[in-house]
Design a protein around this motif. Sequence first.
Motif, short mmCIF file in Angstrom:
data_model
loop_
_atom_site.label_atom_id
_atom_site.label_comp_id
_atom_site.label_asym_id
_atom_site.label_seq_id
_atom_site.Cartn_x
_atom_site.Cartn_y
_atom_site.Cartn_z
N HIS A 216 0.85 -1.20 0.00
CA HIS A 216 0.00 0.00 0.00
C HIS A 216 0.88 1.24 0.00
O HIS A 216 1.87 1.30 0.72
N ARG A 235 -9.70 2.86 2.43
CA ARG A 235 -11.12 2.56 2.26
C ARG A 235 -11.42 1.08 2.54
O ARG A 235 -12.55 0.71 2.77
N TYR A 244 -7.40 4.82 -7.08
CA TYR A 244 -6.23 5.62 -6.71
C TYR A 244 -4.92 4.87 -6.98
O TYR A 244 -3.85 5.44 -6.84
#
Length: 571
Positions: A216, A235, A244
Motif C-alpha cells: 500500500h 477505504r 487511486y
Amino acid sequence: MSNLNIDSVKNRTFDAIVVGSGISGGWAAKELTGKGLHTLVLERGREVKHVVDYPTTMMQPWEFEHRNQIKKEVKDANPIVSKCYAFYEGTEQFFVKDAEHPYVQEKPFDWIRGYQTGGKSLLWARQTQRWSEYDFDGPARDGFAVDWPIRYADIAPWYSYVEKFAGISGNKDGLASLPDGEFLPPHEMNCVEKYFSQSVAKNYSDRHIIMGRAAHLTKPKQIHLDQGRATCQHRTICERGCPYGGYFSSNASTLPWAAKTGKMTLRPDSVVHSIIYDEKKGKATGVRVVDANTKEMIEYYARIIFVNAAALNTNLILLNSTSNRFQNGLGNDSGLLGKYVAFHNYRATINAEYEGYLDNATDGRRPNSPYIPRFRNVFKQETDFLRGYASGFSADRYSHDDRSGLGEDLKKGILNPKLNNVWSVGSHMMGETIPKESNFVALDKTLVDPWGIPQLKISVDYDDNDVKMTKDFFEQLTEMYTKAGFKNIRTNDSNRTPGLDIHEMGGVRMGKDPKTSLLNKWNALHSCKNVFVTDGASMTSTSTQNPSLTYMAFTARSVDYAVKEMKKGNL
Ligand SMILES: Cc1cc2nc3c(=O)[nH]c(=O)nc-3n(C[C@H](O)[C@H](O)[C@H](O)COP(=O)(O)OP(=O)(O)OC[C@H]3O[C@@H](n4cnc5c(N)ncnc54)[C@H](O)[C@@H]3O)c2cc1C
Ligand code: SF4
C-alpha cells in the motif's frame, strides 16, 4: 493496449511472449519491455482497464442490489468460489465461476482463480513479507523436497528492486526470520495490538508481534506518482479495484508502465493451449493460443517465453505441451512435472476477549493488520513436526446496535451503536506444508474444458505434519494469549480443504539437478532453456510467508538473466 490486427507470421512474431498478466506476468511484461523487447502478453481472460473497469469501486453499500451479498442462486451454482472471503457482490466480476472453468478434484481442492487482465493482483490481500535465509535453507537442512539452487543473498537485491517500484509499507523490525525491505511508512497498531506486542516481547525472546508489511502506498514516492498512483485512502474495499492505485496491482502499476514503452502488445481473451517445441532448434519457438471467443487456434512466435499463468495453470500448460522429444510435457525429463505441489495450511484460528483498554475504541479503517513471524524451528529443529507457521493478529472493539423496537426507538437504536464491553482478538495460522510427490496435478485423460484443453486433475491433501503443526499453533497461541490476560480463548480447526489459502505452489520446481527438478537457478527449464517459469509453480518449498512478493523478485531476476543471455546469442 491491445492490437488484434495480427494476421501474418511476421506480425505474430515477437522478441518475447508472456503467458498471463497477473502479478508475475505483469512484472515480466514490465521488465522485458523496459529492456527493449517487443513483448506479447497473452491473457486468457477479458480486458480489465485500470479505473474504468472497476464498476463497483465507488458504490455505497445501499447501492448494491443485494446489499453487497452474493445471491443464493449464485452461491448455489458456485460452491467453491463462494467459500472465498473476498467473493461478494462488489467483487464477483473478478472471480472465476466454478462451472465456467471446470477441473477435476481427485481430492477436494478449492481452486480460486481470477481470469482477466491483472489476474488475482486485483483481488489479493497485499501482504508482502520477504522470505528469509531460513526459508531457502529449509529443504537442505530438514531433508525434505530438494535443495533450492539459490539462497536468500541471491534474491535479496531483487526484493529491494521490486519493493521500491511496487511500494511496500512496513517497519524495519530487524528480525532474522523476516528480513527488512525498502519500506514506505508502516500502518499503525491499535492500543490492544501494541499491548499484546509488549506482552509477547516481555515473555519471549524469540517471538514478535509486528505490523504486517503490505503493498500500500502510505506515502508515495516519485516512482509511484510516475505510475499515476496516489496515497492509499484506507477505504479497505481494495478487491473491487482501486481507482487511486493505492495498492499494487498489475493493472495500476506494471502493465501501464510496460504499455508506456510502446513495446507491449496485450492480447486478452487468448487461452494459451501449449508451447511449441522445435526439435531441430532444440528450443521453444512460440505458443498455441485458442481465441476465447471464436475458439480459433492461432500461433505466436518469440525467442523467449515466460509462463506466468499462476502455479496450477502453468503446470497445465507445460503438461499439455507435448512433442516427440517431450512426450509427457515440456521439460519433463525427470517425470516430476506436476508433482511436489504444496500450499499453505490456513485451517486454524484462535479467538479470545480482552477486558482492558475499555476507555479506548477502534475507529476508521486500516487495510492491513499485525503479523507474528514464524518462531518454530527457525534456527534449529525443536518440535516433532517440520518447519513452522506465521500468524496474523488483530484486535477490535466492535460495537452493536439495538434493533429491538419500532419506529423512533428502532431509529435511535441503530443511530447510537453501543461499544462491546470487551475487545475481540484473533489470529489465523499460516503454516508451511511439505512438498511431496504424492501431492500432484495431472491432465485428465478424457475431460476437456470448453476450449478443448484437457482439464486439470488436482490431487493434494494435508498430512500428519500439518496436523501436528496445527496442534502446536493452538498450544503456543493459547499460551501467548493467556500470558497477555486474554480470556474466553476459543480454538477452531476448520479442516477446510486445501486451496482456499490461494498460495498453491510447486509442480515445476527449481533445483540443482535435472533428475530431481524442472528449472535451473534462473527459472529456465533445464532441458528447454528459452522457457522460463517464475510464478508459484517454480517454488521448491513454500515458506510460511505470503508468496507474491517472492514471485515478483524471481521474475525481475529471471528477466534480467534471460535478456543478457539473448544479447550474448545464447537464447
Ligand atoms: C483473496 C486473495 C487474497 C490473497 N492475498 C495474498 C496476500 O496477501 N499476499 C500474497 O502474497 N498473495 C496473496 N494472494 C495470492 C496472489 O493473488 C497470487 O499469489 C498471485 O496473484 C500470483 O501471481 P501469478 O502471476 O502467479 O498469478 P495471477 O495473478 O493469478 O495471474 C495469472 C494470470 O494468468 C492467466 N492465465 C491462466 N491460464 C492462462 C492461459 N492458459 N493462457 C493465458 N493466460 C492464462 C490468468 O487469467 C491470470 O490473469 C491472494 C489471492 C486472493 C484471491
Ligand atoms: S484501502 Fe487504499 S488501496 Fe484499498 S481501495 Fe482504499 S485507497 Fe485503494
